[in-house]
Design a protein around this motif. Sequence first.
Motif, PDB file in Angstrom:
ATOM      1  N   GLN A   1      11.397  -1.268  -0.220  1.00  0.00           N
ATOM      2  CA  GLN A   1      10.209  -2.062  -0.501  1.00  0.00           C
ATOM      3  C   GLN A   1       9.293  -2.112   0.707  1.00  0.00           C
ATOM      4  OE1 GLN A   1      11.324  -5.915  -1.993  1.00  0.00           O
ATOM      5  NE2 GLN A   1      11.379  -5.107  -4.066  1.00  0.00           N
TER       6      GLN A   1
ATOM      7  N   THR B   1       4.887  -3.547   1.854  1.00  0.00           N
ATOM      8  CA  THR B   1       3.685  -4.303   1.527  1.00  0.00           C
ATOM      9  C   THR B   1       2.473  -3.413   1.773  1.00  0.00           C
ATOM     10  OG1 THR B   1       4.769  -6.348   2.225  1.00  0.00           O
ATOM     11  CG2 THR B   1       2.370  -6.398   2.055  1.00  0.00           C
TER      12      THR B   1
ATOM     13  N   ASP C   1       9.286  -3.678   5.999  1.00  0.00           N
ATOM     14  CA  ASP C   1       9.666  -5.035   6.384  1.00  0.00           C
ATOM     15  C   ASP C   1       9.883  -5.189   7.890  1.00  0.00           C
ATOM     16  OD1 ASP C   1       9.428  -5.819   3.764  1.00  0.00           O
ATOM     17  OD2 ASP C   1      11.569  -5.719   3.349  1.00  0.00           O
TER      18      ASP C   1
ATOM     19  N   GLN D   1       0.019  -6.496  -1.689  1.00  0.00           N
ATOM     20  CA  GLN D   1       0.943  -6.327  -2.817  1.00  0.00           C
ATOM     21  C   GLN D   1       2.278  -5.770  -2.331  1.00  0.00           C
ATOM     22  OE1 GLN D   1      -1.490  -3.923  -5.581  1.00  0.00           O
ATOM     23  NE2 GLN D   1      -0.865  -5.394  -7.129  1.00  0.00           N
ATOM     24  N   ARG D   2       3.352  -6.249  -2.955  1.00  0.00           N
ATOM     25  CA  ARG D   2       4.676  -5.701  -2.681  1.00  0.00           C
ATOM     26  C   ARG D   2       4.863  -4.485  -3.576  1.00  0.00           C
ATOM     27  NH1 ARG D   2       7.672  -6.341   1.556  1.00  0.00           N
ATOM     28  NH2 ARG D   2       9.598  -6.428   0.403  1.00  0.00           N
ATOM     29  N   VAL D   3       5.421  -3.425  -2.995  1.00  0.00           N
ATOM     30  CA  VAL D   3       5.613  -2.183  -3.728  1.00  0.00           C
ATOM     31  C   VAL D   3       7.011  -1.633  -3.478  1.00  0.00           C
ATOM     32  CG1 VAL D   3       3.169  -1.509  -3.816  1.00  0.00           C
ATOM     33  CG2 VAL D   3       4.536  -0.881  -1.823  1.00  0.00           C
ATOM     34  N   ASN D   4       7.454  -0.805  -4.407  1.00  0.00           N
ATOM     35  CA  ASN D   4       8.676  -0.019  -4.251  1.00  0.00           C
ATOM     36  C   ASN D   4       8.273   1.396  -3.877  1.00  0.00           C
ATOM     37  OD1 ASN D   4      10.633  -1.931  -4.861  1.00  0.00           O
ATOM     38  ND2 ASN D   4      10.625  -1.461  -7.034  1.00  0.00           N
TER      39      ASN D   4
ATOM     40  N   LEU E   1       4.602  -0.780  -8.181  1.00  0.00           N
ATOM     41  CA  LEU E   1       4.764  -2.208  -7.933  1.00  0.00           C
ATOM     42  C   LEU E   1       6.233  -2.562  -7.814  1.00  0.00           C
ATOM     43  CD1 LEU E   1       2.119  -3.756 -10.345  1.00  0.00           C
ATOM     44  CD2 LEU E   1       1.876  -3.196  -7.935  1.00  0.00           C
ATOM     45  N   SER E   2       6.513  -3.630  -7.080  1.00  0.00           N
ATOM     46  CA  SER E   2       7.909  -4.016  -6.848  1.00  0.00           C
ATOM     47  C   SER E   2       8.618  -4.444  -8.124  1.00  0.00           C
ATOM     48  CB  SER E   2       7.997  -5.109  -5.797  1.00  0.00           C
ATOM     49  OG  SER E   2       7.320  -6.256  -6.228  1.00  0.00           O
ATOM     50  N   THR E   3       7.870  -4.756  -9.186  1.00  0.00           N
ATOM     51  CA  THR E   3       8.477  -5.144 -10.451  1.00  0.00           C
ATOM     52  C   THR E   3       8.842  -3.944 -11.328  1.00  0.00           C
ATOM     53  OG1 THR E   3       6.267  -5.419 -11.403  1.00  0.00           O
ATOM     54  CG2 THR E   3       7.339  -7.396 -10.527  1.00  0.00           C
TER      55      THR E   3
END
Length: 68
Positions: A2, A4, A20, A44-47, A60-62
């Motif tokens: 993950q 940002t 991170d 935004q948090r991303v994968n 997106l992290s979701t």
Amino acid sequence: MQATVRSFDEGTRSGTVFLDDGTVLEFGTSAFDAGPLRLLRTGQRVNLGMSGGEISYITLSTFPVPDA
């Protein structure tokens, strides 16, 4: 993995992310186009999908990363 979003250029569909630990990585058009996204915003948090030390997929992290 993950991260940002640090920056995103809508015109080139490329940008940068913060890991991170604070490391900044760049992603290119091909990594963005590999996923289902149309836009990213700063913060935004991303994968991320990685290949050979480079970002090969961003979403997106979701959302899941394929083959992760």
